[in-house]
Scaffold this active site. Sequence first.
Site, PDB file in Angstrom:
ATOM      1  CG  HIS B 388      38.671  45.151   8.154  1.00  0.00           C
ATOM      2  ND1 HIS B 388      38.877  44.733   6.862  1.00  0.00           N
ATOM      3  CD2 HIS B 388      38.678  44.015   8.903  1.00  0.00           C
ATOM      4  CE1 HIS B 388      38.990  43.419   6.834  1.00  0.00           C
ATOM      5  NE2 HIS B 388      38.864  42.959   8.070  1.00  0.00           N
ATOM      6  CG  HIS B 457      31.372  54.377  10.177  1.00  0.00           C
ATOM      7  ND1 HIS B 457      30.777  54.785  11.345  1.00  0.00           N
ATOM      8  CD2 HIS B 457      30.452  53.596   9.546  1.00  0.00           C
ATOM      9  CE1 HIS B 457      29.561  54.251  11.434  1.00  0.00           C
ATOM     10  NE2 HIS B 457      29.338  53.523  10.358  1.00  0.00           N
ATOM     11  CD  GLU B 482      30.637  58.345  15.770  1.00  0.00           C
ATOM     12  OE1 GLU B 482      30.844  57.133  15.904  1.00  0.00           O
ATOM     13  OE2 GLU B 482      31.296  59.066  15.004  1.00  0.00           O
TER      14      GLU B 482
END
Lengths: 676, 676
Positions: B388, B457, B482
């Site tokens: 999501h 996150h 990342e």
Amino acid sequence: MRNGFSFIFFGCALALQASLAHAETASRYSLSSPDKQIQLQIDLRPDGLFYQVDYAGRAVVNSSRLGLKIKGQQALGEHLALLKQHEREYNQNWQQPWGEQQTINEHYRELRLELIETTASQRRLTLVLRAFNDGIGLRYEIPAQQNLTQFVIEDELTEFALAENSHTWWLPAYRNWGPEYQYLKSALSSVDVAFTPITLEARHYALAIHEAALVNYASMTLRLMSDNTKTLKVDLVPWPNGDKVRTAAPMQSPWRTIQIAPKAIDLLNSYLTLNLNEAPAPESLTADNSYIKPGKYMGIWWEMHIGEKDWSPGPKQGATTARAKEYIDFAAQHDISGVLIEGWNKGWEGEWWKRAPTFIFDEPVVGLDLEEVTRYARDKGVAIIGHHETAAGVTYYEQQMDAAFDYYEKLGIHSVKMGYVGTRIDGDQWHHGQYMVNHFQRVVDSAAQHKVMVNAHETVTDTGLRRTYPNLMTRECVRGMEYNGGSPDTGNLPDHTTIIPFTRGLSGPTDFTPGIFNFDYKKHRPHNRVPSTLANQLALYVVIYSPLQMVADLPENYAGHPAFQFIDHVPTDWKQSRALQGEVGEYLVVARQDKRSPDWYLGAITNQDGRQLKVKLDFLDPKARYEAQIYRDGKDADWETNPESYEIKRMNVTAKTTLELDLKPGGGTAIRFKRH
Amino acid sequence: MRNGFSFIFFGCALALQASLAHAETASRYSLSSPDKQIQLQIDLRPDGLFYQVDYAGRAVVNSSRLGLKIKGQQALGEHLALLKQHEREYNQNWQQPWGEQQTINEHYRELRLELIETTASQRRLTLVLRAFNDGIGLRYEIPAQQNLTQFVIEDELTEFALAENSHTWWLPAYRNWGPEYQYLKSALSSVDVAFTPITLEARHYALAIHEAALVNYASMTLRLMSDNTKTLKVDLVPWPNGDKVRTAAPMQSPWRTIQIAPKAIDLLNSYLTLNLNEAPAPESLTADNSYIKPGKYMGIWWEMHIGEKDWSPGPKQGATTARAKEYIDFAAQHDISGVLIEGWNKGWEGEWWKRAPTFIFDEPVVGLDLEEVTRYARDKGVAIIGHHETAAGVTYYEQQMDAAFDYYEKLGIHSVKMGYVGTRIDGDQWHHGQYMVNHFQRVVDSAAQHKVMVNAHETVTDTGLRRTYPNLMTRECVRGMEYNGGSPDTGNLPDHTTIIPFTRGLSGPTDFTPGIFNFDYKKHRPHNRVPSTLANQLALYVVIYSPLQMVADLPENYAGHPAFQFIDHVPTDWKQSRALQGEVGEYLVVARQDKRSPDWYLGAITNQDGRQLKVKLDFLDPKARYEAQIYRDGKDADWETNPESYEIKRMNVTAKTTLELDLKPGGGTAIRFKRH
């Protein structure tokens, strides 16, 4: 520009008539350092002017924008064409009248690009680039021209698009008035906005970005372009209305400098900043400069910080005739040339730093007979050092400045400590904006006219102007010793002195005020500590360079102390200097040779961690023998539990000796190598 | 408060009628940790409520203000008198359903001070303090009362007047949206405003200040009171209008926590934050929680970061049925329980992070047959992990949230990764304000109702709520892997992973996403690097705790790789954990015992410097023998020049063995101790 008699011309001046067709294609210009290790590329593209820097075959600065934003006009840096290109190489030694290194080699290749806009306004801009073996400098010049006369620089567009996200030591700008912080260490990508010098350490090289020859311009700070970038952009310290620089053509910017070296320690052996300043004006060289003398000084000062005395008149008044004479007596018996008396004049009553200034600069405070004190000092061969604390009231001060220097000159005072304590200059100006830069230049000029050396606190960061103005001796611009004694009790950490030579120290002499011998001043400052050992305090006289070096503790704390002989011996003017080994925030070893004798001195300091260091003495004259007079930490020395533990050891050494130093936590070693 | 059946009462409840006469004199209350090493003092003075903390006979926090400023009212914290005092000791073990440590001892002494104002308003405030052997917690409770019903907290007055100016690792708050920075290291006196946990290391102790049980309140940041102080003050993350907390009595604040330990490494062995959270609600314990399972997961994710694929639909679309099946096939052959598919749904077109959100949470993107993929995964015993991404559009998301979880529940998806990419929540809310705290609580509750585990996150920092809400598994809230692959190319420095377990890691599980095996992704990211060796990547599975641990690289980079067997073996649920040795920013060694076998695992990592470490295996069962399966840096391994160099060695060891680890620059060692 200096006289060109020594220039070696190897390029030729090309007078090109700019044509639009030429301008709208990209063109590239190159410049390399004399040793070819540094490669500088300039790209002239329709969308702007860019530079990049390689070092030892590796990108150090990626393509980075150059230019200026003039208020009310287009950015100056786009749609430019080459009018004229000029290359030259310069290679000369020059002599410092005083300094950390007597003879400095100035060797660079220079590229001048005279540019003109291809647009209707046809403004002209010259970019000057110099590549040294130890870094680069670049500056803007705006020549006299019709379409650009009086103007305001709204923004300087210079960027430093660093190629690597490396460890960075930095001080936050704009957070309070100035740089009196302990350094932050972070990734480049975590920097916000920083004062310069900013020091970066990548795996294969170290960098320091700063500026040189800051005159009639605003100080440079560097702002990370946005989060998670590696690009720093110049952010000039503004006037209250946001203007950055109010100027007129012809003008030139300070040099933007990048010192480049294999390791951080090598940055300390670079004289790039000095090399990018002008030689003194000829009239200055022919003047009587005999008043300019490096030296050690004491002062009625530390006793205020540790709460025993006060700057204000009254029962705790520090500045009294009797106390001044005690300092003079001690100085006269030792190699200490000057005595400072803070609180010497009228206007120090109460919380002087919280109000508009009330200082009178030619009237001593009641209780201090300054004429008698200067006479007494003169008789004993000691100089009195004046003090101009402005409380950041520059307008108020300038009304009295010339008279104040006159007053000192008549008393035979040839050295003044300046102070600008306050959150803003004149209420609304930053300490680092053009307003203050220009004020401080007037101070230096007026002082020179009155034969006065300047030591300034809370002023603009150094940019090497001491080369041009040899009465501009030293400055603070650092979180100095005072934080260890003063209130509030947020003293420096033990690693602070192992960081500042790699950062602040790169800008110039630092009046850090070392020399504390008495670590027990708990009566008024129970929670404060000088976070070093006594041997570390001695080592600071070599590690931290200043031509005026304070002997900061009280005379009674030095009297009869065997370790004081190191302070007595240590010079403040050097023939040569060598940073030998060190890591930022960890440790540092520096050796310097006395200018007036063949003796060498060495200072080694560590942070909170004790450590052993091997030091090769190969800097000594290979033909000579020396007595090493070693002042080192005692076996049980420790900044926290036993700072005063030290021992003195003598041994014979030569250039082939390797010394093993044993530094205790917060400790150090100071050595005099006396030539046999 | 939990049920009191296990409480050991040793204090007695004193019902004191507050009298003005009593109130206006100072009174002091004390509380010590069970081992008496931590001493907490509370001072009730007319000018306010203060606390101080000593540790091992040394001041750690000097007298510091407590209280709340209620909007439109006087500060609540002055002119208080004691109504009732209550002390107790609590000592129980409890079991984590999953975690880094199965059995946790919760042992504290508690002091409750029920206070009432002596002024006309007679507002009531309760201060609750708990002293553990590893730190303290304190919280405010505002009981139901006539003069304080609905109200706004304008400011929380809690201060931490730290006794020493120590080294501090911190992340700047309010500079951008969140804590995705590399840490800054500075003196405490150079901190500006920081997220928590903030970690401080003095010579004689280490501290971490954070909060526990953040519910219906704003996140805490800490602001240095003013330059050159050592006092941090709570600065609650505000609503857009400046309100901090909108609330009503009765209410309680989160716990303000100070973890205290001899060394920074010991902070990693503290469970204070969890111990200051509530046990799960009884109804949660009786529910079917079988869907809550720690495990490893892969995902269509890293290939977007390294530029090979894209989140957006189109030719570079990452989320396709075929690609998902490749991940599922690989996961099914290994001990990898889940597969994440980012970009799975509609709304990812173009620069989705720059616009109002357009995600549809129950419609797969064209090219991905989610029903087919979940069926395929289920047949192979692999779970699909939902995603999501809200693009920080919380209002938009909440309109679909329940339906979205319904959709997943029907598909059999029991794990969701949440994302809040954006500079502000709903355009004007901070990611850490009460608005987002409350939203995220609704997410966790709704997810639990739909039997979904949450991995979030860009959300609120962890405060140990996983104890109360066992479906709240892990979160990012860190500058993760990342940044090493993504654009711009401001990757993490090699020391980053040696800092975050001592800082961010103290707040809770960290979805850092380790496991990169292929260091050559230069096609799209020529300037990016994962700054570690392969063995370091393996070690991160032990060093960084997360119950959901990503196996971040692409399946084709793992296929047939001998080192992958460590990832296959390493558990994500542990019987016990021990941080063995380490220094912040330097190195770290952690050992953990598998929950489902007698095997132990060890991870050791270093920063940019190679180093040798001796590790005693005395954590192993002294009666057992083990095969150590060692994955270590090759002789020529180096994060920059040869990251993929590694070797596997097997040897027999016992609890008496001391291993010598040889970590190369940016390197590591990962060990499985398989019991014979």
